[in-house]
Enzyme design. Structure first.
Site, mmCIF file in Angstrom:
data_model
loop_
_atom_site.group_PDB
_atom_site.id
_atom_site.type_symbol
_atom_site.label_atom_id
_atom_site.label_comp_id
_atom_site.label_asym_id
_atom_site.label_seq_id
_atom_site.Cartn_x
_atom_site.Cartn_y
_atom_site.Cartn_z
ATOM 1 N N GLU A 128 -44.213 -8.199 -6.209
ATOM 2 C CA GLU A 128 -44.925 -8.175 -4.929
ATOM 3 C C GLU A 128 -45.706 -6.880 -4.719
ATOM 4 O O GLU A 128 -46.825 -6.903 -4.198
ATOM 5 C CB GLU A 128 -43.891 -8.363 -3.811
ATOM 6 C CG GLU A 128 -44.469 -8.496 -2.430
ATOM 7 C CD GLU A 128 -43.363 -8.661 -1.393
ATOM 8 O OE1 GLU A 128 -43.602 -8.296 -0.240
ATOM 9 O OE2 GLU A 128 -42.274 -9.144 -1.758
ATOM 10 N N ASP A 129 -45.134 -5.726 -5.151
ATOM 11 C CA ASP A 129 -45.694 -4.427 -4.752
ATOM 12 C C ASP A 129 -46.252 -3.581 -5.890
ATOM 13 O O ASP A 129 -46.762 -2.494 -5.629
ATOM 14 C CB ASP A 129 -44.606 -3.607 -4.027
ATOM 15 C CG ASP A 129 -44.173 -4.253 -2.722
ATOM 16 O OD1 ASP A 129 -44.978 -5.002 -2.149
ATOM 17 O OD2 ASP A 129 -43.040 -4.000 -2.277
#
Length: 714
Positions: A73-74
């Site tokens: 996600e990051d």
């Protein structure tokens, strides 16, 4: 990280700890340069999540997923990268926890719903997904203090609405309590502080009473020969106290006067013997005993619950369970990893969790969109249970307030779709009847039956709600297609053509020009009123675009051949509530985009308003042999005396009409003005009913309710 490795070394071998260390090294590199709002390096968060999982004795791949849960996600790391380094299993776990980043959502609520839907579907494949997500949420809740007040409240509300109930549904009591108290503290900090202070203040006065009762119960158990039992006085957690105060409108002293104890025994026999000893010691409160050992809760929870009248008249809540049941009650599915020796108990919890997940999978298949799925999930999570029986003696668990329809859908979706009535303990009962513990329910079905939209007003289970919505959605689509075909063929017949005679090439050109994927979708749009049939025919016949535009802007002349209304078209042809037309009335139809055709009386005042607005309308007529019953309202002025309504109702029943609703609009000592909604077959049937009512001495005046009268009433 050293503390994490030390904890893992207690139950994992060296090679598995090494795999976890490799996962940490990747997470550390991926999150390098990233910091949390508190200012600490971001990697501290996945290490804390992994530590929570390690305390549950999660397996190596689950802990690795905890360390890596934010990298997709990051960071620059992809799912494929994780699969290459750690295998598909770890990659799928991390992907299941990751949020959907490429979302085309109209609101934050829709984005949240889609992410929850994705997580739940991943959870169906592997329960470890939810374990990682709950650990992630628990650590986030512990570190909410540095966030803005608005963000704290939003995350806390999501935790209390979704994640704490999921933990409860999976039997993870310790996780639920932690999430609820942290969520309560973040959402209502002032209420939390006031309650916390009150509990601390009351605790000092309670210690002596609790110790005395504990000692007395222990002594009685030893006298009964149960020396291995453990008696624990327990304190309700703050969110539970708050919920009880709010739900039952109680003061703090009324809630906190309930003393709670837990008896933990060696075996099931000792549970029932302890119950007998407790009832001999203090008088039980009638109706407050529950046996969750014989009939466990849906999440696998087992225990005996009883309420006693203790010393000084104080109510005592007592839970009695075995040590294995206690482990399951506190840890739920996490006990699969934490207490591997208790295989039977663990497998029972796992089985129940998977049964629930299978139900969720069916609900998501029927859900129209993510928001509907999330709504159904919340319905499924917030429930207290009742237990009813099938005619063969099988126990069915349902949420409190469940009806016969909920029961039918719980047994099987096809039975729910076809149910028409039921017998409760061999007595016929209507479908909206709310079920109670211990009842035997037999569903009566019919091949012609189908779900009624009104069922949505009283069903409480997510499965029933989802199945009904799905059926009605598909049924409306089929009705719209059928009506669209009728409207299109009607327009074509006026030009001497039939739909079957149109060449496939020309139909293909038409669909391309209208950007319609298929003929069925085009017919559905016509049936729902989103496209007008005469404009579609103009395009099909290659008539002038200017003429088409002119026809669209101006009022359309009625077709010579009207559309025939049979009364069985369903949801795509609706009767206007302002004038309530019935068979035999002169009528006119209007296109209502998204809903289909709305039928009004010709003399309805709203018809002129609609024509002024250049709404597209068409000539319609009733079929000569219309089937069914239709609502109509009549206004009666009656003598206000005993038995008047009974005479009116008896006459209406004798004329084979049904009363749907009665409303008294005006009343004095002599006259009562009532509006009665009748179900009649047609205009002739209504005239016969009104003629008979006029003959009654108690009826002063009767008339069919017109639009202007209804407006004055409103």
């Amino acid at each position: 990280m050293r503390r994490l490795c030390a904890t893992l070394s207690e139950y994992l071998d060296e090679a598995q700890v090494g795999d976890v260390r490799r996962a940490y090294e990747l997470a550390n590199r991926a999150h390098e340069g990233q910091f949390r709002i508190s200012g600490e390096p971001y990697v501290c968060h996945p290490i804390s999540v992994a530590m929570i999982l390690a305390d549950m004795h999660m397996d190596a791949r689950g802990v690795m997923a905890g360390l890596l849960h934010d990298v997709i996600e990051d960071t620059f790391v992809s799912k494929e990268d994780l699969a290459k380094q750690f295998g598909e299993e770890v990659a799928n776990l991390v992907d299941g926890v990751s949020k959907l980043t490429q979302l085309d959502c109209k609101s934050r609520a829709e984005a949240q719903a889609q992410n929850v839907r994705k997580m739940v579907m991943a959870m169906v494949k592997d329960l470890r997904v939810i374990m990682v997500k709950l650990a992630d949420r628990l650590h986030n809740m512990r570190t909410l203090g540095v966030m803005s007040a608005e963000r704290r409240r939003r995350i806390a509300r999501e935790t209390l609405d979704i994640y704490a109930p999921i933990a409860n549904r999976l039997g993870m009591n310790e996780m639920r309590l932690a999430l609820e108290d942290l969520g309560f503290h973040a959402l209502y900090p002032m209420r939390y502080r006031v309650l916390e202070h009150s509990v601390k203040k009351a605790r000092g006065n309670r210690k002596e009473v609790v110790a005395t009762i504990e000692s007395t119960i222990n002594k009685r158990l030893v006298e009964s020969g149960m020396t291995g039992c453990q008696v624990l006085g327990r304190e309700k957690h703050l969110y539970s106290i708050y919920q009880k105060m709010r739900g039952k409108r109680l003061s703090f002293s009324e809630v906190f006067d309930v003393y709670a104890f837990r008896i933990v025994t060696d075996g099931v026999d000792d549970c029932y013997r302890s119950l007998g000893a407790s009832h001999n010691l203090y008088k039980p409160v009638p109706g407050r005993f529950k046996d969750y050992i014989a009939v466990p809760k849906a999440n696998g929870y087992q225990s005996l619950h009883t309420t006693l009248v203790g010393p000084y008249g104080l109510p005592l809540e007592i839970q009695i369970r075995t040590r294995a049941m206690h482990h399951m009650a506190e840890c739920g599915i996490a006990a699969h990893w934490l207490y591997k020796s208790e295989a039977d108990q663990v497998s029972s919890s796992q089985t129940r969790a998977h049964e629930w997940l299978r139900d969720l999978l069916e609900i998501q298949k029927n859900a129209g969109d993510s928001l509907e799925f999330l709504d159904n999930l919340k319905v499924d999570l917030f429930q207290h249970e009742v237990y009813v029986l099938t005619p063969k003696g099988k126990i069915i668990k349902l949420p409190r307030g469940a009806t016969i329809v909920d029961f039918a859908y719980t047994v099987h979706t096809d039975i729910g779709n076809a149910c028409v009535s039921a017998r409760i303990d061999r007595v016929l009962a209507p479908l909206q009847t709310v079920l109670e513990n211990g009842q035997t329910v037999e569903i009566i079905t019919a091949p012609w039956a189908r779900p009624n939209p009104l069922w949505l007003n009283y069903v409480v289970t997510a499965k029933a709600r989802s199945a009904i919505r799905s059926y009605l959605r598909n049924f409306k689509k089929q009705e719209a297609i059928a009506l669209g075909r009728r409207l299109l063929e009607k327009e074509l017949s006026e030009r001497g053509m039939r739909l079957e005679d149109i060449p496939a090439e020309r139909l293909g050109e038409l669909l391309d020009s209208l950007d319609a994927p298929s003929l069925e979708i085009l017919l559905e749009d016509i049936g729902l009123g989103n496209r007008l049939p005469f404009l579609v025919v103009r395009l099909l016949m290659h008539e002038e675009i200017q003429a088409e535009a002119k026809a669209a802007e101006g009022e359309r002349k009625p077709a010579r051949a009207p559309l025939i209304i049979k009364g069985s078209e369903g949801m795509v042809v609706s009767l206007a509530k302002c004038c309530r037309p019935i068979p035999g009335d002169p009528i006119v139809g209007f296109f209502n985009p998204g809903k289909g055709i709305v039928v009004h009386l010709n003399e309805c005042k709203n018809v002129n308003e609609l024509r002024k607005k250049q709404v597209n309308w068409l000539e319609v007529e009733w079929h000569k042999q219309v089937a069914g019953e239709f609502p109509v309202e009549v206004r009666l002025e009656l003598l206000n005396k005993l038995g008047t309504l009974a005479k009116v109702a008896s006459t209406i029943s004798r004329m084979r009409a049904n009363i749907e609703n009665v409303q008294i609009t005006n009343q004095d000592s002599e006259v009562s003005t009532d509006i009665i909604t009748l179900m009649v077959k047609d205009r002739v049937h209504l005239a016969n009913v009104m003629r008979e009512l006029r003959r009654l001495s108690v009826v002063l005046k009767i008339s069919r309710l017109k639009t202007e009268l209804r407006k004055s009433r409103l």
